[in-house]
Design a protein around this motif. Structure first.
Motif, short mmCIF file in Angstrom:
data_model
loop_
_atom_site.label_atom_id
_atom_site.label_comp_id
_atom_site.label_asym_id
_atom_site.label_seq_id
_atom_site.Cartn_x
_atom_site.Cartn_y
_atom_site.Cartn_z
N ALA A 60 33.95 31.81 48.94
CA ALA A 60 34.12 33.26 48.73
C ALA A 60 35.55 33.68 48.96
O ALA A 60 36.12 34.43 48.16
CB ALA A 60 33.18 34.03 49.67
N VAL A 61 36.16 33.21 50.03
CA VAL A 61 37.54 33.57 50.33
C VAL A 61 38.47 33.03 49.24
O VAL A 61 39.38 33.74 48.78
CB VAL A 61 37.95 33.07 51.73
N ALA A 62 38.23 31.81 48.79
CA ALA A 62 39.08 31.23 47.75
C ALA A 62 38.96 32.00 46.44
O ALA A 62 39.98 32.31 45.79
CB ALA A 62 38.71 29.76 47.54
N ILE A 63 37.74 32.34 46.04
CA ILE A 63 37.55 33.08 44.79
C ILE A 63 38.15 34.47 44.90
O ILE A 63 38.82 34.95 43.98
CB ILE A 63 36.05 33.13 44.41
N TRP A 64 37.92 35.13 46.04
CA TRP A 64 38.49 36.46 46.21
C TRP A 64 40.02 36.40 46.17
O TRP A 64 40.65 37.24 45.51
CB TRP A 64 38.03 37.09 47.53
N ALA A 65 40.62 35.43 46.84
CA ALA A 65 42.08 35.32 46.86
C ALA A 65 42.63 35.10 45.45
O ALA A 65 43.63 35.71 45.06
CB ALA A 65 42.52 34.19 47.80
N ALA A 66 41.97 34.25 44.67
CA ALA A 66 42.42 34.00 43.29
C ALA A 66 42.29 35.28 42.46
O ALA A 66 43.20 35.63 41.69
CB ALA A 66 41.60 32.88 42.67
N GLN A 67 41.19 35.99 42.63
CA GLN A 67 40.98 37.24 41.91
C GLN A 67 42.01 38.28 42.34
O GLN A 67 42.56 38.99 41.50
CB GLN A 67 39.55 37.74 42.19
N ALA A 68 42.30 38.39 43.63
CA ALA A 68 43.27 39.36 44.12
C ALA A 68 44.67 39.05 43.58
O ALA A 68 45.41 39.96 43.19
CB ALA A 68 43.27 39.39 45.65
N ALA A 93 45.33 37.41 40.78
CA ALA A 93 45.33 37.67 39.33
C ALA A 93 45.39 39.16 39.02
O ALA A 93 45.96 39.56 38.02
CB ALA A 93 44.09 37.05 38.69
N GLY A 94 44.80 39.97 39.89
CA GLY A 94 44.76 41.42 39.65
C GLY A 94 45.82 42.20 40.39
O GLY A 94 45.77 43.43 40.43
N ALA A 95 46.79 41.50 40.97
CA ALA A 95 47.80 42.17 41.80
C ALA A 95 48.59 43.23 41.03
O ALA A 95 49.04 44.21 41.61
CB ALA A 95 48.74 41.14 42.41
N SER A 96 48.75 43.06 39.75
CA SER A 96 49.53 44.02 38.97
C SER A 96 48.66 45.11 38.34
O SER A 96 49.17 45.99 37.65
CB SER A 96 50.32 43.29 37.88
N ASP A 97 47.35 45.06 38.56
CA ASP A 97 46.46 46.08 37.99
C ASP A 97 46.74 47.44 38.60
O ASP A 97 47.08 47.56 39.77
CB ASP A 97 44.99 45.72 38.24
N THR A 98 46.52 48.48 37.79
CA THR A 98 46.63 49.84 38.30
C THR A 98 45.35 50.17 39.08
O THR A 98 44.35 49.44 38.99
CB THR A 98 46.77 50.84 37.14
#
Length: 183
Positions: free
Chosen positions: A15-23, A25-30
């Motif tokens: 869960a932590v690994a998937i969340w970190a990857a998602q975060a 990837a979405g770091a530049s999202d508004t």
């Protein structure tokens, strides 16, 4: 954390690994993109519980999650119907089917989940993104507590696989916190 503990807690580590990857990837999202993305996925969470409850087979949890993710991303890609509306509608149909056909466990608790989390998601998507952030974050955070209840409370144990309840609780809380910390 030693290797034995990590092996036992693999759902948390995943869960932590998937969340970190998602975060990342979405770091530049508004803010609007993040609220929309997480708001559109939120109704999948209670839908999974409704379907698995109706199947009466916790071992089907992970495959149902895979199918649910295909459903969400397929609906988003097709852009023909609202993903949250479709998932809430499917959940209501499964609940109705369970009421008519009978379910392995009474579906009332899962119906509450559909109502609460579906309402938070849809409302969060309809209002200003700054307000929507709080509603969608609340949905994710409280679904994390929902997962913990299914993991620990005797009357709710066995609806979904315990590994899924642990994994989902961690992901949900992290997503809720992420939404609150967005600038």
């Amino acid at each position: 954390m030693n290797a034995h503990a990590m092996t036992r807690r693999w759902p948390t580590c995943l869960a932590v690994a998937i969340w970190a990857a998602q975060a990342a990837a979405g770091a530049s999202d508004t803010l609007d993109e993040s609220v929309t993305g997480f708001g559109e996925v939120l109704p999948l969470l209670p839908l999974l519980y409704v379907v698995i409850n109706q199947l009466g087979a916790p071992r089907s949890t992970w495959p149902v999650l895979g199918g649910g993710l295909v459903l969400v991303f397929g609906l988003q890609a097709l852009d023909l119907v609202s993903p949250p509306g479709a998932m809430v509608g499917i959940a209501l149909g499964v609940l109705l089917w369970g009421a008519v056909r009978g379910a392995p466990r009474p579906p009332a608790v899962q119906a509450v989940g559909v109502a609460v989390f579906g309402t938070l998601a849809v409302t969060g998507l309809l209002v200003d993104p700054e307000v929507g952030r709080w509603l969608v974050a609340a949905g994710w955070f409280f679904h994390g507590l929902w997962d913990l209840a299914h993991l620990t409370m005797e009357r709710l144990k066995g609806i979904v696989a315990p590994t899924f309840a642990e994994w989902c609780a961690v992901v949900d809380v992290l997503v809720g916190v992420e939404l609150l910390l967005l600038r």
